[in-house]
Design a protein around this motif. Structure first.
Motif, PDB file in Angstrom:
ATOM      1  N   ASN A 168       0.825  -1.210   0.000  1.00  0.00           N
ATOM      2  CA  ASN A 168       0.000   0.000   0.000  1.00  0.00           C
ATOM      3  C   ASN A 168       0.855   1.255   0.000  1.00  0.00           C
ATOM      4  OD1 ASN A 168      -2.351  -1.441  -0.045  1.00  0.00           O
ATOM      5  ND2 ASN A 168      -2.970  -0.946   2.028  1.00  0.00           N
ATOM      6  N   PHE A 169       1.895   1.263   0.816  1.00  0.00           N
ATOM      7  CA  PHE A 169       2.759   2.436   0.875  1.00  0.00           C
ATOM      8  C   PHE A 169       3.412   2.685  -0.480  1.00  0.00           C
ATOM      9  CE2 PHE A 169       6.790   4.578   1.455  1.00  0.00           C
ATOM     10  CZ  PHE A 169       6.395   5.706   2.148  1.00  0.00           C
ATOM     11  N   LYS A 170       3.863   1.628  -1.135  1.00  0.00           N
ATOM     12  CA  LYS A 170       4.500   1.782  -2.446  1.00  0.00           C
ATOM     13  C   LYS A 170       3.523   2.380  -3.457  1.00  0.00           C
ATOM     14  CE  LYS A 170       7.584  -2.140  -1.885  1.00  0.00           C
ATOM     15  NZ  LYS A 170       7.900  -3.498  -2.352  1.00  0.00           N
ATOM     16  N   VAL A 171       2.292   1.893  -3.476  1.00  0.00           N
ATOM     17  CA  VAL A 171       1.301   2.396  -4.422  1.00  0.00           C
ATOM     18  C   VAL A 171       0.991   3.859  -4.146  1.00  0.00           C
ATOM     19  CG1 VAL A 171      -1.107   2.190  -5.182  1.00  0.00           C
ATOM     20  CG2 VAL A 171       0.285   0.137  -4.868  1.00  0.00           C
ATOM     21  N   ALA A 229      -4.103   6.668  -5.584  1.00  0.00           N
ATOM     22  CA  ALA A 229      -3.532   6.745  -4.230  1.00  0.00           C
ATOM     23  C   ALA A 229      -4.646   6.852  -3.186  1.00  0.00           C
ATOM     24  CB  ALA A 229      -2.574   7.933  -4.127  1.00  0.00           C
ATOM     25  N   ILE A 230      -5.676   7.625  -3.489  1.00  0.00           N
ATOM     26  CA  ILE A 230      -6.805   7.787  -2.559  1.00  0.00           C
ATOM     27  C   ILE A 230      -7.583   6.481  -2.421  1.00  0.00           C
ATOM     28  CG2 ILE A 230      -9.053   8.922  -2.293  1.00  0.00           C
ATOM     29  CD1 ILE A 230      -7.650  11.466  -3.486  1.00  0.00           C
ATOM     30  N   ARG A 231      -7.736   5.767  -3.520  1.00  0.00           N
ATOM     31  CA  ARG A 231      -8.445   4.488  -3.469  1.00  0.00           C
ATOM     32  C   ARG A 231      -7.719   3.500  -2.547  1.00  0.00           C
ATOM     33  NH1 ARG A 231      -9.375   4.515  -8.563  1.00  0.00           N
ATOM     34  NH2 ARG A 231      -7.621   3.244  -9.210  1.00  0.00           N
ATOM     35  N   VAL A 232      -6.394   3.512  -2.590  1.00  0.00           N
ATOM     36  CA  VAL A 232      -5.606   2.604  -1.757  1.00  0.00           C
ATOM     37  C   VAL A 232      -5.575   3.089  -0.311  1.00  0.00           C
ATOM     38  CG1 VAL A 232      -3.273   1.688  -1.361  1.00  0.00           C
ATOM     39  CG2 VAL A 232      -4.195   1.806  -3.677  1.00  0.00           C
ATOM     40  N   GLU A 233      -5.449   4.392  -0.109  1.00  0.00           N
ATOM     41  CA  GLU A 233      -5.376   4.960   1.242  1.00  0.00           C
ATOM     42  C   GLU A 233      -6.279   6.182   1.313  1.00  0.00           C
ATOM     43  OE1 GLU A 233      -5.218   5.609   4.813  1.00  0.00           O
ATOM     44  OE2 GLU A 233      -4.029   3.903   4.191  1.00  0.00           O
ATOM     45  N   PRO A 234      -7.562   5.974   1.629  1.00  0.00           N
ATOM     46  CA  PRO A 234      -8.515   7.080   1.622  1.00  0.00           C
ATOM     47  C   PRO A 234      -8.283   8.129   2.704  1.00  0.00           C
ATOM     48  CG  PRO A 234      -9.610   4.980   2.112  1.00  0.00           C
ATOM     49  CD  PRO A 234      -8.170   4.683   1.901  1.00  0.00           C
ATOM     50  N   ASN A 235      -7.367   7.906   3.605  1.00  0.00           N
ATOM     51  CA  ASN A 235      -7.084   8.879   4.669  1.00  0.00           C
ATOM     52  C   ASN A 235      -5.787   9.637   4.441  1.00  0.00           C
ATOM     53  OD1 ASN A 235      -9.450   8.245   6.085  1.00  0.00           O
ATOM     54  ND2 ASN A 235      -8.452   6.476   6.997  1.00  0.00           N
TER      55      ASN A 235
END
Length: 122
Positions: A24-27, A54-60
């Motif tokens: 997730n961090f890489k994406v 990026a938002i889809r992977v980490e919405p916060n």
């Protein structure tokens, strides 16, 4: 310390062995970096795709929302940009960049709706 001894934290818990960064961090990181690079060369529609990913992977991730809002503003999508900056502020109330960009976007909205035409500052 060899690779077999490395243990780092990831957002899925402990990652043992050769894991350096979580997937997730890489994406997210690549989405932000690539989005910024694309926006610098005027490829804003493609940059927007990177920030959305990026938002889809980490919405916060408030940075992704700030960057997305900046692109939307440059594309003239002011209302959507304001929503993106608002979300960034929800996630990070101390984000001076989000507040500043939101203010600049509101000014652009006012100028675009004004019957008066203002000269460009040189």
């Amino acid at each position: 310390m060899g690779p077999e001894d490395s243990t780092v934290l990831s957002n899925q818990g402990l990652c043992e062995g050769n894991c350096i960064l979580s997937w997730n961090f890489k994406v997210i990181f690549m989405g932000l970096v690539l989005g910024l690079a694309l926006s610098r060369v005027g490829r804003n529609s493609e940059a927007l795709i990177c920030y959305d990913r990026a938002i889809r992977v980490e919405p916060n991730n408030s940075t992704a929302y700030v960057n997305k809002g900046s692109i939307l503003c440059s594309l003239g999508e002011y209302e959507e940009a304001i929503r993106s900056f608002d979300r960034a502020v929800e996630l990070n109330p101390d984000s001076a960049v989000a507040f500043g960009n939101k203010g600049k976007t509101k000014r652009r909205i006012m100028v675009s709706r004004s019957p008066l035409k203002f000269p460009n500052k040189q």
